[in-house]
Design a protein around this motif. Structure first.
Motif, short mmCIF file in Angstrom:
data_model
loop_
_atom_site.label_atom_id
_atom_site.label_comp_id
_atom_site.label_asym_id
_atom_site.label_seq_id
_atom_site.Cartn_x
_atom_site.Cartn_y
_atom_site.Cartn_z
N LEU A 202 0.84 -1.21 0.00
CA LEU A 202 0.00 0.00 0.00
C LEU A 202 0.87 1.25 0.00
O LEU A 202 0.59 2.22 -0.71
CB LEU A 202 -0.92 -0.01 1.21
CG LEU A 202 -1.79 1.24 1.40
CD1 LEU A 202 -2.73 1.45 0.22
CD2 LEU A 202 -2.59 1.14 2.71
N ALA A 203 1.96 1.22 0.79
CA ALA A 203 2.89 2.34 0.79
C ALA A 203 3.49 2.56 -0.59
O ALA A 203 3.68 3.70 -1.04
CB ALA A 203 4.01 2.09 1.81
N VAL A 206 1.09 4.44 -2.73
CA VAL A 206 1.15 5.89 -2.47
C VAL A 206 2.34 6.50 -3.21
O VAL A 206 2.24 7.60 -3.77
CB VAL A 206 1.23 6.16 -0.96
CG1 VAL A 206 1.40 7.66 -0.68
CG2 VAL A 206 -0.02 5.64 -0.25
N TYR A 207 3.46 5.78 -3.21
CA TYR A 207 4.65 6.27 -3.91
C TYR A 207 4.38 6.44 -5.41
O TYR A 207 4.70 7.48 -6.00
CB TYR A 207 5.80 5.30 -3.68
CG TYR A 207 7.02 5.54 -4.54
CD1 TYR A 207 7.80 6.68 -4.36
CD2 TYR A 207 7.39 4.63 -5.54
CE1 TYR A 207 8.92 6.90 -5.15
CE2 TYR A 207 8.52 4.84 -6.31
CZ TYR A 207 9.28 5.98 -6.12
OH TYR A 207 10.38 6.20 -6.90
N LEU A 209 1.59 6.82 -6.83
CA LEU A 209 0.58 7.86 -7.02
C LEU A 209 1.25 9.23 -7.15
O LEU A 209 1.03 9.95 -8.12
CB LEU A 209 -0.41 7.85 -5.85
CG LEU A 209 -1.71 8.65 -6.02
CD1 LEU A 209 -2.78 8.11 -5.08
CD2 LEU A 209 -1.52 10.14 -5.74
N PHE A 210 2.11 9.57 -6.16
CA PHE A 210 2.69 10.91 -6.24
C PHE A 210 3.81 11.00 -7.27
O PHE A 210 4.00 12.05 -7.89
CB PHE A 210 3.13 11.44 -4.86
CG PHE A 210 4.38 10.87 -4.26
CD1 PHE A 210 5.64 11.18 -4.77
CD2 PHE A 210 4.32 10.07 -3.13
CE1 PHE A 210 6.79 10.68 -4.19
CE2 PHE A 210 5.47 9.57 -2.54
CZ PHE A 210 6.71 9.88 -3.07
N GLY A 344 -2.09 3.35 -7.92
CA GLY A 344 -1.52 4.67 -7.69
C GLY A 344 -1.16 5.37 -8.98
O GLY A 344 -1.42 6.57 -9.16
N GLY A 348 -2.92 8.72 -10.09
CA GLY A 348 -2.05 9.87 -9.92
C GLY A 348 -2.20 10.99 -10.93
O GLY A 348 -2.51 12.13 -10.56
N THR A 367 0.14 18.74 -2.23
CA THR A 367 -0.49 17.41 -2.21
C THR A 367 0.58 16.31 -2.29
O THR A 367 0.52 15.31 -1.56
CB THR A 367 -1.48 17.27 -3.38
OG1 THR A 367 -2.50 18.26 -3.25
CG2 THR A 367 -2.13 15.89 -3.37
N LEU A 371 1.51 13.33 0.48
CA LEU A 371 1.54 11.91 0.12
C LEU A 371 2.90 11.28 0.46
O LEU A 371 2.96 10.11 0.84
CB LEU A 371 1.25 11.75 -1.38
CG LEU A 371 -0.20 12.03 -1.79
CD1 LEU A 371 -0.32 12.06 -3.32
CD2 LEU A 371 -1.14 10.99 -1.21
N VAL A 374 2.65 10.41 4.04
CA VAL A 374 1.76 9.26 4.22
C VAL A 374 2.51 7.98 3.87
O VAL A 374 2.40 6.96 4.57
CB VAL A 374 0.49 9.40 3.35
CG1 VAL A 374 -0.32 8.11 3.33
CG2 VAL A 374 -0.37 10.55 3.86
N MET A 375 3.29 8.00 2.81
CA MET A 375 4.11 6.84 2.44
C MET A 375 5.07 6.47 3.56
O MET A 375 5.21 5.29 3.92
CB MET A 375 4.88 7.14 1.16
CG MET A 375 5.84 6.03 0.75
SD MET A 375 6.91 6.55 -0.62
CE MET A 375 8.00 5.13 -0.73
#
Length: 391
Positions: A202-203, A206-207, A209-210, A344, A348, A367, A371, A374-375
């Motif tokens: 999941l982390a 997030v990676y 995604l950004f 992601g 993204g 943003t 993120l 969050v990661m």
């Protein structure tokens, strides 16, 4: 027959070629917007639609890989990528372009889920963490290669010529895949990875995604806000993405003796991701206006965040609870990684386009910073749960 490391590097190059298909649309996004009358969010969706297969079916594909086999999955994936690139050269409507791009995502999924599973099976215990750390760079390096080739070819051969060029390169890649001495993904058992692997993947989502919001929209930002030419914007995006390769090299150096502890991972992840969160808003805000300075800041941010991704890949078999190189939990963990990573990457760019529409480019910088933090929190939680489970 190729040896261990030449085979690993060949598999990595196949992943780079597949990931280059993400960037072939991002560089020519302004041309596609004009040709097909697309909004910025729609253009972002078109770019990231390559990840739709992984975003929807990544975990299921990981479970099914044992019956498909790594070689068949790779061959089918590359063939689909070549065919869809050819069709993209021929379409004349936005709807058809979106449809072909979605099918292209199935080919991408088949290729990138089989390759790391094959690498895990080929490598020994000493080289596996480093081999998987190298594999982790395939997306940013692929984006860099795709950006560089597309930006150089855009003017002389045009949009259709670019698609035909990529179709030819992908078709040529089928030959080395046929010669690879690969195994792995051949277990008939199905096993779910341990809870720590779910949080770690999941982390990674997030990676991606950004990272994809940043790199895929970067050419448009540089053209609109820094008055860059198309070629300049594409090359800066390529350099930024390529900075993940030296980041992977640094991460591999950190694995002295072929081992990577949870403590060493966190010692690198915390300063890297905090620094990323501080740098990105500077590039997209009003504090920096020069093209060269903006590009340098983005390159530094991508390099720093790119230090963490290979460490996560190297730790994944351990967090998944695998007991051997062919443990089915490795394939399912890779499927889960693909699911979250593709999700992601799929979300993204269009999400980034929406953020720009709502709050401007400065809002996108803030943003991405959020993120990154969050990661970091998810990486730390995964390691904590993984350590407790092994205790």
């Amino acid at each position: 027959m190729l040896g261990r490391w030449p085979t690993i590097i060949t598999l990595w190059l196949i992943g780079v070629l597949a990931a280059a298909q993400l960037a072939k649309f991002s560089v020519i996004a302004p041309l596609l917007r004009e040709q097909f009358d697309l909004s910025l969010p729609a253009t972002g969706l078109l770019i990231s639609l390559l990840e739709v297969g992984g975003g929807l079916f990544g975990f299921v594909a990981g479970l099914a890989l044992g019956r498909i086999g790594c070689r068949r999955s790779l061959l089918a994936g590359i063939a689909i990528l070549a065919l869809t690139s050819l069709l993209e050269a021929l379409v004349t409507s936005a709807g058809a372009l979106f449809a072909v791009r979605a099918v292209e995502g199935i080919g991408y999924l088949l290729a990138v889920i089989a390759a790391p599973t094959a690498i895990a099976g080929i490598a020994d215990d000493h080289s596996r963490p480093r081999a998987l750390a190298l594999w982790s760079s395939f997306v940013p390096v692929g984006i860099a290669v795709g950006s560089a080739i597309t930006s150089m070819a855009a003017t002389p051969i045009g949009v259709r010529g670019i698609m035909l060029l990529w179709a030819a390169l992908l078709a040529a890649a089928i030959v080395p895949v046929l010669r690879l001495p690969i195994s792995g993904g051949d277990s008939r058992r199905i096993a779910l990875p341990a809870p720590a692997a779910w949080i770690s993947t999941l982390a990674f989502g997030v990676y991606t995604l950004f990272l994809c919001a940043l790199t895929m929209l970067l050419p448009t930002f540089l053209i609109e806000q820094r008055s860059a030419a198309l070629g300049e914007a594409g090359m800066i995006a390529a350099i930024a993405s390529l900075s993940a390769l030296p980041a992977s090299g640094l991460a591999i150096l950190a694995m002295r003796g072929g081992k990577l502890s949870s403590r060493r991972l966190l010692a690198m992840a915390i300063p890297a991701l905090v620094a990323t969160a501080l740098l990105v808003p500077l590039a997209f805000g009003g504090q920096v206006t020069g093209l060269a300075t903006t590009g340098a800041i983005i390159v530094a941010a991508v390099l720093l965040s790119g230090l963490v991704s290979p460490l996560m890949f190297a730790r994944l078999p351990i967090l998944a609870g695998a007991n051997s190189p062919h443990d089915p939990r490795i394939a399912t963990a890779n499927g889960l990684l693909t699911q979250f990573g593709a999700g992601g990457a799929l979300i993204g760019p269009p999400l980034g386009g929406l953020v720009v529409g709502w709050w401007g480019w400065a809002g996108l910088g803030l943003t991405i910073a959020l993120l990154a933090l969050v990661m970091l929190a998810a990486v730390a939680l995964a390691e904590r749960i993984g350590s407790a489970g092994r205790g």
